[in-house]
Design a protein around this motif. Structure first.
Motif, PDB file in Angstrom:
ATOM      1  N   ILE A   1       0.840  -1.199   0.000  1.00 57.66           N
ATOM      2  CA  ILE A   1       0.000   0.000   0.000  1.00 57.66           C
ATOM      3  C   ILE A   1       0.875   1.249   0.000  1.00 57.66           C
ATOM      4  N   GLN A   2       1.978   1.237   0.749  1.00 54.27           N
ATOM      5  CA  GLN A   2       2.894   2.381   0.772  1.00 54.27           C
ATOM      6  C   GLN A   2       3.527   2.609  -0.598  1.00 54.27           C
ATOM      7  N   PHE A   3       3.920   1.540  -1.266  1.00 55.47           N
ATOM      8  CA  PHE A   3       4.474   1.674  -2.620  1.00 55.47           C
ATOM      9  C   PHE A   3       3.432   2.241  -3.572  1.00 55.47           C
ATOM     10  N   GLU A   4       2.196   1.807  -3.424  1.00 55.77           N
ATOM     11  CA  GLU A   4       1.137   2.309  -4.294  1.00 55.77           C
ATOM     12  C   GLU A   4       0.862   3.786  -4.053  1.00 55.77           C
ATOM     13  N   LYS A   5       0.986   4.241  -2.816  1.00 52.71           N
ATOM     14  CA  LYS A   5       0.848   5.679  -2.529  1.00 52.71           C
ATOM     15  C   LYS A   5       1.925   6.458  -3.272  1.00 52.71           C
ATOM     16  N   HIS A   6       3.157   5.955  -3.207  1.00 55.29           N
ATOM     17  CA  HIS A   6       4.275   6.616  -3.897  1.00 55.29           C
ATOM     18  C   HIS A   6       4.026   6.647  -5.405  1.00 55.29           C
ATOM     19  N   ASP A   7       3.591   5.513  -5.944  1.00 55.65           N
ATOM     20  CA  ASP A   7       3.284   5.452  -7.374  1.00 55.65           C
ATOM     21  C   ASP A   7       2.144   6.390  -7.739  1.00 55.65           C
ATOM     22  N   ALA A   8       1.161   6.523  -6.843  1.00 60.28           N
ATOM     23  CA  ALA A   8       0.027   7.405  -7.105  1.00 60.28           C
ATOM     24  C   ALA A   8       0.480   8.858  -7.223  1.00 60.28           C
ATOM     25  N   VAL A   9       1.428   9.269  -6.377  1.00 56.69           N
ATOM     26  CA  VAL A   9       1.955  10.640  -6.459  1.00 56.69           C
ATOM     27  C   VAL A   9       2.638  10.846  -7.814  1.00 56.69           C
ATOM     28  N   LYS A  10       3.412   9.867  -8.248  1.00 58.39           N
ATOM     29  CA  LYS A  10       4.088   9.979  -9.544  1.00 58.39           C
ATOM     30  C   LYS A  10       3.072  10.037 -10.688  1.00 58.39           C
ATOM     31  N   LYS A  11       2.030   9.216 -10.617  1.00 65.96           N
ATOM     32  CA  LYS A  11       1.000   9.228 -11.656  1.00 65.96           C
ATOM     33  C   LYS A  11       0.262  10.557 -11.680  1.00 65.96           C
ATOM     34  N   TYR A  12      -0.057  11.073 -10.491  1.00 69.42           N
ATOM     35  CA  TYR A  12      -0.748  12.359 -10.399  1.00 69.42           C
ATOM     36  C   TYR A  12       0.099  13.447 -11.054  1.00 69.42           C
ATOM     37  N   ASN A  13       1.376  13.500 -10.696  1.00 67.28           N
ATOM     38  CA  ASN A  13       2.270  14.514 -11.261  1.00 67.28           C
ATOM     39  C   ASN A  13       2.391  14.363 -12.775  1.00 67.28           C
ATOM     40  N   SER A  14       2.388  13.143 -13.257  1.00 67.83           N
ATOM     41  CA  SER A  14       2.454  12.901 -14.699  1.00 67.83           C
ATOM     42  C   SER A  14       1.199  13.432 -15.401  1.00 67.83           C
ATOM     43  N   HIS A  15       0.027  13.142 -14.835  1.00 70.34           N
ATOM     44  CA  HIS A  15      -1.225  13.654 -15.414  1.00 70.34           C
ATOM     45  C   HIS A  15      -1.233  15.188 -15.409  1.00 70.34           C
ATOM     46  N   TYR A  16      -0.786  15.766 -14.303  1.00 66.46           N
ATOM     47  CA  TYR A  16      -0.756  17.231 -14.190  1.00 66.46           C
ATOM     48  C   TYR A  16       0.201  17.826 -15.238  1.00 66.46           C
ATOM     49  N   THR A  17       1.382  17.255 -15.330  1.00 65.66           N
ATOM     50  CA  THR A  17       2.389  17.768 -16.263  1.00 65.66           C
ATOM     51  C   THR A  17       1.899  17.680 -17.705  1.00 65.66           C
ATOM     52  N   HIS A  18       1.278  16.562 -18.068  1.00 68.69           N
ATOM     53  CA  HIS A  18       0.748  16.428 -19.430  1.00 68.69           C
ATOM     54  C   HIS A  18      -0.331  17.475 -19.697  1.00 68.69           C
ATOM     55  N   CYS A  19      -1.196  17.677 -18.724  1.00 70.79           N
ATOM     56  CA  CYS A  19      -2.287  18.644 -18.897  1.00 70.79           C
ATOM     57  C   CYS A  19      -1.735  20.063 -19.079  1.00 70.79           C
ATOM     58  N   ILE A  20      -0.827  20.466 -18.211  1.00 73.17           N
ATOM     59  CA  ILE A  20      -0.333  21.846 -18.235  1.00 73.17           C
ATOM     60  C   ILE A  20       0.516  22.105 -19.479  1.00 73.17           C
ATOM     61  N   THR A  21       1.281  21.110 -19.916  1.00 78.31           N
ATOM     62  CA  THR A  21       2.077  21.307 -21.133  1.00 78.31           C
ATOM     63  C   THR A  21       1.183  21.306 -22.375  1.00 78.31           C
ATOM     64  N   ASP A  22       0.099  20.538 -22.342  1.00 78.00           N
ATOM     65  CA  ASP A  22      -0.849  20.564 -23.458  1.00 78.00           C
ATOM     66  C   ASP A  22      -1.506  21.939 -23.604  1.00 78.00           C
ATOM     67  N   LYS A  23      -1.579  22.692 -22.515  1.00 82.34           N
ATOM     68  CA  LYS A  23      -2.154  24.033 -22.552  1.00 82.34           C
ATOM     69  C   LYS A  23      -1.122  25.077 -22.999  1.00 82.34           C
ATOM     70  N   GLY A  24       0.115  24.649 -23.262  1.00 79.58           N
ATOM     71  CA  GLY A  24       1.132  25.554 -23.770  1.00 79.58           C
ATOM     72  C   GLY A  24       2.095  26.092 -22.723  1.00 79.58           C
ATOM     73  N   TYR A  25       2.032  25.596 -21.502  1.00 80.14           N
ATOM     74  CA  TYR A  25       2.941  26.058 -20.446  1.00 80.14           C
ATOM     75  C   TYR A  25       4.259  25.306 -20.529  1.00 80.14           C
ATOM     76  N   TYR A  26       5.279  25.919 -19.988  1.00 78.00           N
ATOM     77  CA  TYR A  26       6.572  25.260 -19.881  1.00 78.00           C
ATOM     78  C   TYR A  26       7.137  25.534 -18.504  1.00 78.00           C
ATOM     79  N   GLN A  27       7.928  24.593 -18.027  1.00 73.90           N
ATOM     80  CA  GLN A  27       8.498  24.687 -16.679  1.00 73.90           C
ATOM     81  C   GLN A  27       9.748  25.552 -16.735  1.00 73.90           C
TER      82      GLN A  27
END
Length: 114
Positions: free
Chosen positions: A84-110
């Motif tokens: 369950i702890q590993f899945e929490k860690h993976d969930a954070v990575k997945k969340y950040n990946s979804h966020y990054t894809h969304c924001i870059t699709d809108k034309g933003y850059y880091q």
């Protein structure tokens, strides 16, 4: 009203506890969501950036919730605490990946990583 009890390695969890666990996970992910990254858009006014970030955070939460529901549907009984702890860690990575894809699709850059 009956409460279904799920047992995991000598521990019993009610459906309410499982839902609270999921809610807590979503709060944790929101708190950890890309706070260290600063994003800019070359063509949009800075006043509109906050709304775009909120939309992408909501999108990422929704996508992650769907993904977790699909992966964990009726599979909670067989999970150990460490898994369950590993899945929490993976969930954070997945969340950040979804966020990054969304924001870059809108034309933003880091621009920086503080």
């Amino acid at each position: 009203m009956t409460v279904t009890i799920y047992q995991v390695k000598d521990k019993q969890y009610s459906i309410i506890q499982i839902i609270m666990f999921g809610f807590g996970l979503m709060l944790l992910l929101t708190a950890c969501s890309n706070k260290h990254a600063e994003w800019q858009h070359p063509d949009k006014l800075k006043d509109t950036w906050h709304a775009d970030r909120l939309k992408c955070k909501n999108f990422a939460k929704t996508q992650l919730a769907r993904q977790i529901d699909i992966e964990n549907d009726a599979n909670f009984d067989n999970k150990a605490d460490l898994q369950i702890q590993f899945e929490k860690h993976d969930a954070v990575k997945k969340y950040n990946s979804h966020y990054t894809h969304c924001i870059t699709d809108k034309g933003y850059y880091q621009i920086s990583d503080k």
